[in-house]
Design an enzyme around this catalytic site. Sequence first.
Site, PDB file in Angstrom:
ATOM      1  N   ASP A  48      12.486  -3.522 -16.309  1.00 29.59           N
ATOM      2  CA  ASP A  48      13.150  -2.487 -15.511  1.00 29.59           C
ATOM      3  C   ASP A  48      13.335  -2.983 -14.080  1.00 29.59           C
ATOM      4  OD1 ASP A  48      13.600   0.759 -15.349  1.00 29.59           O
ATOM      5  OD2 ASP A  48      12.752  -0.039 -13.487  1.00 29.59           O
ATOM      6  N   TYR A  53      16.116  -2.775  -5.602  1.00 28.98           N
ATOM      7  CA  TYR A  53      14.939  -3.630  -5.529  1.00 28.98           C
ATOM      8  C   TYR A  53      15.297  -5.007  -4.967  1.00 28.98           C
ATOM      9  CZ  TYR A  53      13.003  -0.256  -8.939  1.00 28.98           C
ATOM     10  OH  TYR A  53      12.598   0.873  -9.614  1.00 28.98           O
ATOM     11  N   LYS A  78      19.724  -0.044 -12.032  1.00 25.78           N
ATOM     12  CA  LYS A  78      20.051   1.271 -11.489  1.00 25.78           C
ATOM     13  C   LYS A  78      21.097   1.193 -10.388  1.00 25.78           C
ATOM     14  CE  LYS A  78      15.170   2.346 -12.196  1.00 25.78           C
ATOM     15  NZ  LYS A  78      14.659   0.977 -12.112  1.00 25.78           N
ATOM     16  N   HIS A 111      19.973   6.130  -9.531  1.00 25.54           N
ATOM     17  CA  HIS A 111      18.597   5.953  -9.060  1.00 25.54           C
ATOM     18  C   HIS A 111      17.975   7.242  -8.513  1.00 25.54           C
ATOM     19  CE1 HIS A 111      15.823   2.500  -7.565  1.00 25.54           C
ATOM     20  NE2 HIS A 111      15.116   3.520  -7.993  1.00 25.54           N
ATOM     21  N   SER A 149      17.545   8.994 -12.778  1.00 22.32           N
ATOM     22  CA  SER A 149      16.171   8.814 -12.321  1.00 22.32           C
ATOM     23  C   SER A 149      15.904   9.803 -11.192  1.00 22.32           C
ATOM     24  CB  SER A 149      15.966   7.373 -11.827  1.00 22.32           C
ATOM     25  OG  SER A 149      14.627   7.143 -11.442  1.00 22.32           O
ATOM     26  N   ILE A 247      -1.066  -7.861 -15.836  1.00 22.96           N
ATOM     27  CA  ILE A 247       0.141  -7.732 -16.661  1.00 22.96           C
ATOM     28  C   ILE A 247      -0.262  -7.678 -18.133  1.00 22.96           C
ATOM     29  CG2 ILE A 247       2.255  -8.910 -17.405  1.00 22.96           C
ATOM     30  CD1 ILE A 247       2.510  -9.962 -14.495  1.00 22.96           C
TER      31      ILE A 247
END
Length: 273
Positions: A48, A53, A78, A111, A149, A247
């Site tokens: 994602d 970003y 997004k 977004h 979102s 992770i």
Amino acid sequence: MSSLTEFFTLSNGVQIHQLGFGTWQIPDGADTYDSVTTALKVGYRHIDTARAYGNEASVGRAVRDSGIPRDQIFITTKLPAEVKDYDQAHATFEESSSLLDLGPVDLYLIHAPWPWSEPGSDHRVGNVAVWKAMEELHEAGRIRSIGVSNFEVADLEALTSATRIRPHVNQIRWFIGNTQDETTAWCRANDILVEGYSPLATGAILGNPQVKQIADKYGRTVAQVSIRYLLEKGVLPLPKSTTPSRIAENADVDFTLEADDVAFLDGLTDTAN
């Protein structure tokens, strides 16, 4: 079966991996490239990102360099929250598509319902305009599924009453103690998958003694219980980390929480404080 290899099915039949790897706040370049590379090696197949970003290029490069067939990896990006214009939505999607360089995008989201600098402001007309651009890109095969979102019920009602394709996904801030019940219920009633970003409350939940009590019972970490909780509630978690061990830890969530423990977690509040 593993949460890394199981799927939710969206209302249009597209399958989306049940667990995603988030890249919010990971800088472009080596940080993003290395963390996505690690996530793919661990077994994540759902990444994602977002134009906001600033790391789409590094995400795309990591996916291409992984050697994993493209059709085995689900990619979300997004449209910036500030874009509320039809033509600009088309142009911005082309930027993201070029930076990712991965062919069709699996999921494309608005977004936020308003620019980040104007939370709560009314951009219903602009949201409809950009959604129509997204519908066209979806129907042209450039995007496999479309969604939103940070949309609450009023935002969703305004959008769906004026457009043809109902969102396939609503990605919202969702964690133990912050479950956005009204929005989640509306999405469920309208066959919209809820994705939960910040499932660890941006790390704030990790020191919560009540969640740790549950984690200790299962011999798990607070992070693992927090992520598992979303899966138990039918919400798709998007944990994020740049630390290889975390992770991997965040993907090791193949256990089941007992109903009493889920109910206990349901009752918690202020877990982010």
